[in-house]
Design a protein around this motif. Sequence first.
Motif, mmCIF file in Angstrom:
data_model
loop_
_atom_site.group_PDB
_atom_site.id
_atom_site.type_symbol
_atom_site.label_atom_id
_atom_site.label_comp_id
_atom_site.label_asym_id
_atom_site.label_seq_id
_atom_site.Cartn_x
_atom_site.Cartn_y
_atom_site.Cartn_z
ATOM 1 N N MET A 1 1.008 -0.936 0.501
ATOM 2 C CA MET A 1 0.223 -0.347 -0.045
ATOM 3 C C MET A 1 0.951 0.810 0.093
ATOM 4 O O MET A 1 1.627 1.560 0.915
ATOM 5 C CB MET A 1 -0.718 -0.050 1.309
ATOM 6 C CG MET A 1 -1.996 1.710 1.172
ATOM 7 S SD MET A 1 -3.047 1.315 0.218
ATOM 8 C CE MET A 1 -4.267 0.348 0.837
ATOM 9 N N LEU A 2 0.514 2.287 -1.245
ATOM 10 C CA LEU A 2 1.217 3.469 -0.660
ATOM 11 C C LEU A 2 0.587 4.694 -0.149
ATOM 12 O O LEU A 2 -0.276 4.803 -0.350
ATOM 13 C CB LEU A 2 1.100 4.319 -2.559
ATOM 14 C CG LEU A 2 2.064 5.225 -2.305
ATOM 15 C CD1 LEU A 2 3.703 4.851 -2.693
ATOM 16 C CD2 LEU A 2 1.779 6.148 -4.077
ATOM 17 N N LYS A 3 1.546 4.980 1.152
ATOM 18 C CA LYS A 3 0.906 5.675 2.161
ATOM 19 C C LYS A 3 1.162 7.002 1.550
ATOM 20 O O LYS A 3 0.371 7.412 2.306
ATOM 21 C CB LYS A 3 2.259 4.709 2.825
ATOM 22 C CG LYS A 3 1.900 4.016 3.831
ATOM 23 C CD LYS A 3 0.479 4.295 4.775
ATOM 24 C CE LYS A 3 -0.108 2.957 5.737
ATOM 25 N NZ LYS A 3 -0.899 2.679 6.223
ATOM 26 N N ALA A 4 2.109 7.359 0.934
ATOM 27 C CA ALA A 4 2.313 8.965 0.881
ATOM 28 C C ALA A 4 3.208 8.991 -0.508
ATOM 29 O O ALA A 4 4.235 8.415 -0.784
ATOM 30 C CB ALA A 4 2.901 9.621 2.133
ATOM 31 N N TYR A 5 2.904 9.996 -0.795
ATOM 32 C CA TYR A 5 3.988 10.869 -2.601
ATOM 33 C C TYR A 5 5.036 10.364 -1.796
ATOM 34 O O TYR A 5 5.564 11.504 -1.001
ATOM 35 C CB TYR A 5 3.292 11.566 -3.058
ATOM 36 C CG TYR A 5 2.154 11.363 -3.601
ATOM 37 C CD1 TYR A 5 2.917 10.579 -5.119
ATOM 38 C CD2 TYR A 5 0.891 11.284 -3.345
ATOM 39 C CE1 TYR A 5 1.053 10.540 -6.122
ATOM 40 C CE2 TYR A 5 -0.696 11.266 -4.301
ATOM 41 C CZ TYR A 5 -0.077 10.682 -5.328
ATOM 42 O OH TYR A 5 -1.276 10.466 -5.809
ATOM 43 N N ARG A 6 6.407 10.393 -2.426
ATOM 44 C CA ARG A 6 7.571 10.541 -2.823
ATOM 45 C C ARG A 6 8.122 11.098 -4.149
ATOM 46 O O ARG A 6 7.732 10.918 -5.139
ATOM 47 C CB ARG A 6 8.593 9.154 -1.994
ATOM 48 C CG ARG A 6 8.420 9.112 -1.134
ATOM 49 C CD ARG A 6 8.993 7.604 -0.585
ATOM 50 N NE ARG A 6 9.189 6.747 -1.108
ATOM 51 C CZ ARG A 6 9.297 5.667 -1.248
ATOM 52 N NH1 ARG A 6 10.803 5.008 -0.724
ATOM 53 N NH2 ARG A 6 8.850 4.023 -1.734
ATOM 54 N N CYS A 7 9.105 12.111 -3.481
ATOM 55 C CA CYS A 7 9.478 13.142 -5.121
ATOM 56 C C CYS A 7 8.810 13.779 -6.210
ATOM 57 O O CYS A 7 8.235 13.155 -7.107
ATOM 58 C CB CYS A 7 9.802 11.594 -5.842
ATOM 59 S SG CYS A 7 11.868 10.691 -4.880
ATOM 60 N N SER A 65 -3.491 9.659 -0.682
ATOM 61 C CA SER A 65 -2.484 9.648 0.163
ATOM 62 C C SER A 65 -2.934 9.342 1.521
ATOM 63 O O SER A 65 -4.375 9.494 1.914
ATOM 64 C CB SER A 65 -1.042 10.410 -0.070
ATOM 65 O OG SER A 65 0.181 10.214 0.248
ATOM 66 N N ASP A 66 -1.709 8.883 2.261
ATOM 67 C CA ASP A 66 -2.533 8.744 3.421
ATOM 68 C C ASP A 66 -3.133 10.529 4.514
ATOM 69 O O ASP A 66 -1.647 11.564 4.333
ATOM 70 C CB ASP A 66 -1.028 8.738 4.741
ATOM 71 C CG ASP A 66 -1.879 7.818 5.977
ATOM 72 O OD1 ASP A 66 -2.088 9.108 6.828
ATOM 73 O OD2 ASP A 66 -1.202 7.150 6.826
ATOM 74 N N PRO A 67 -3.963 10.705 4.979
ATOM 75 C CA PRO A 67 -4.528 11.938 5.298
ATOM 76 C C PRO A 67 -3.643 12.428 6.070
ATOM 77 O O PRO A 67 -3.562 14.383 6.142
ATOM 78 C CB PRO A 67 -5.674 11.913 5.668
ATOM 79 C CG PRO A 67 -6.484 10.687 4.892
ATOM 80 C CD PRO A 67 -5.066 9.420 4.796
ATOM 81 N N THR A 68 -2.969 11.824 7.108
ATOM 82 C CA THR A 68 -1.852 11.963 8.293
ATOM 83 C C THR A 68 -0.998 12.710 7.564
ATOM 84 O O THR A 68 -0.868 13.871 8.271
ATOM 85 C CB THR A 68 -1.434 10.540 8.943
ATOM 86 O OG1 THR A 68 -2.359 10.389 9.253
ATOM 87 C CG2 THR A 68 -0.813 11.311 10.237
ATOM 88 N N ILE A 112 -6.364 6.260 3.581
ATOM 89 C CA ILE A 112 -5.781 6.323 2.517
ATOM 90 C C ILE A 112 -7.490 7.145 2.214
ATOM 91 O O ILE A 112 -8.072 6.538 2.390
ATOM 92 C CB ILE A 112 -5.494 5.640 1.253
ATOM 93 C CG1 ILE A 112 -4.441 6.068 0.129
ATOM 94 C CG2 ILE A 112 -6.316 4.254 1.014
ATOM 95 C CD1 ILE A 112 -3.703 5.393 -0.785
ATOM 96 N N SER A 113 -7.530 8.907 1.292
ATOM 97 C CA SER A 113 -8.017 8.936 0.103
ATOM 98 C C SER A 113 -7.613 9.848 -0.531
ATOM 99 O O SER A 113 -6.697 9.927 -0.927
ATOM 100 C CB SER A 113 -8.544 10.342 1.462
ATOM 101 O OG SER A 113 -9.512 10.728 1.620
ATOM 102 N N ASN A 114 -8.553 9.297 -1.639
ATOM 103 C CA ASN A 114 -8.908 10.020 -2.929
ATOM 104 C C ASN A 114 -10.330 10.052 -3.334
ATOM 105 O O ASN A 114 -10.691 9.204 -4.675
ATOM 106 C CB ASN A 114 -8.045 8.731 -4.037
ATOM 107 C CG ASN A 114 -7.784 9.373 -5.275
ATOM 108 O OD1 ASN A 114 -7.687 10.689 -5.096
ATOM 109 N ND2 ASN A 114 -7.261 8.495 -6.603
ATOM 110 N N PRO A 115 -10.938 11.052 -2.783
ATOM 111 C CA PRO A 115 -12.224 11.297 -3.517
ATOM 112 C C PRO A 115 -12.301 11.242 -4.919
ATOM 113 O O PRO A 115 -11.065 11.972 -5.820
ATOM 114 C CB PRO A 115 -12.269 13.191 -2.994
ATOM 115 C CG PRO A 115 -11.586 13.120 -2.174
ATOM 116 C CD PRO A 115 -10.055 12.473 -2.025
#
Length: 347
Positions: A1-7, A65-68, A112-115
Amino acid sequence: MLKAYRCTTLQPIHYVAKIFKNGTQERILTGLPSLALPDGTDTAGPHDIKFDASGKPYIAVGYASDPTFRATLGNTDLGKIITANFNTNSWTSVADLANYELANNPDGGDLISNPFSLLIDGNNIVAVDTGANELLSVGTDGSNLKAIATIPRQTLTNPIFPSGASSSPFEIQAVPTNIAKGPDGAYYISQLTGFPFPEGEAKIYRVGADGQPTVYTDGFTQLTDLDFDSQGNLYALQYANQSLWKGNLDGSVIKIARDGTRTTILSGNGLESPTALTIGADNAIYVTNRGDRPGQGQVIKIENSKSVPESTSTFSLLAFLGTVSVTLLHKGKAKRLKISDKFVQEC
């Protein structure tokens, strides 16, 4: 699971464009927030737009991504539903779906949220959060935000991965993508599925008044959108006919009649990684083609959508292709009517 964007880069470059019948376009809302890799791929930003009875627009702005971690981006409308004023090129927030996921996490899985998509149903907005695996409802005034259905994960008993087959059961994400309201008043939800994007495992769910998702029809691969025509036929859009990792991005438009008869309207033949469709007032099918490719997106119009039942015979395929007229309405660097090109967050 991809938690957050990198780069990734935060880019206020997405916009809403009005496309006229002759194929020309006009940007009517600019500067919308988005996230993307440096090459412009794997974007999250404005994914869908719908209008209420008065013509007021509502836009689902993705986050994927993770709203955190959203606070690290500053004051942003990523992960929200917004309403816009085209005359002043401005918008205001209606509902924060990413924050709802952070506070509630209805499916009990990873945060994770993606409307991703929405529809207007009276005084309510019904939205699909493809990251949270949720169907949500909120008033057009921003009141009473709540989850009304969770789209279930599924377990593959014999998953096939790029490195070969495995006999170990493997749970995959649901990844609901789009929503349409049926003639029966129920909501119908398309499903992409998560990695390894198993062929024939994507479903269309029906959510009635009880809020319980049931399988309406299945056997699809990587669905990204669906819509009903005026006769109650349901049209489903396959992003790719084969598992995404195989590299063949030929897609399909498939018609499901009210009696369940399934017909392929168009498959391949220039239809590649299509991301969204809608049935126009003229009963033509409008599709955003190559919706995951920066600078190559198209809007195509499929007219005279007569078709024959699915068949494996070459003769039937040739006869079918002769009944479809496809018109390119737009090709260029502009974004699509519905920008729907971020799926890997569920891998």
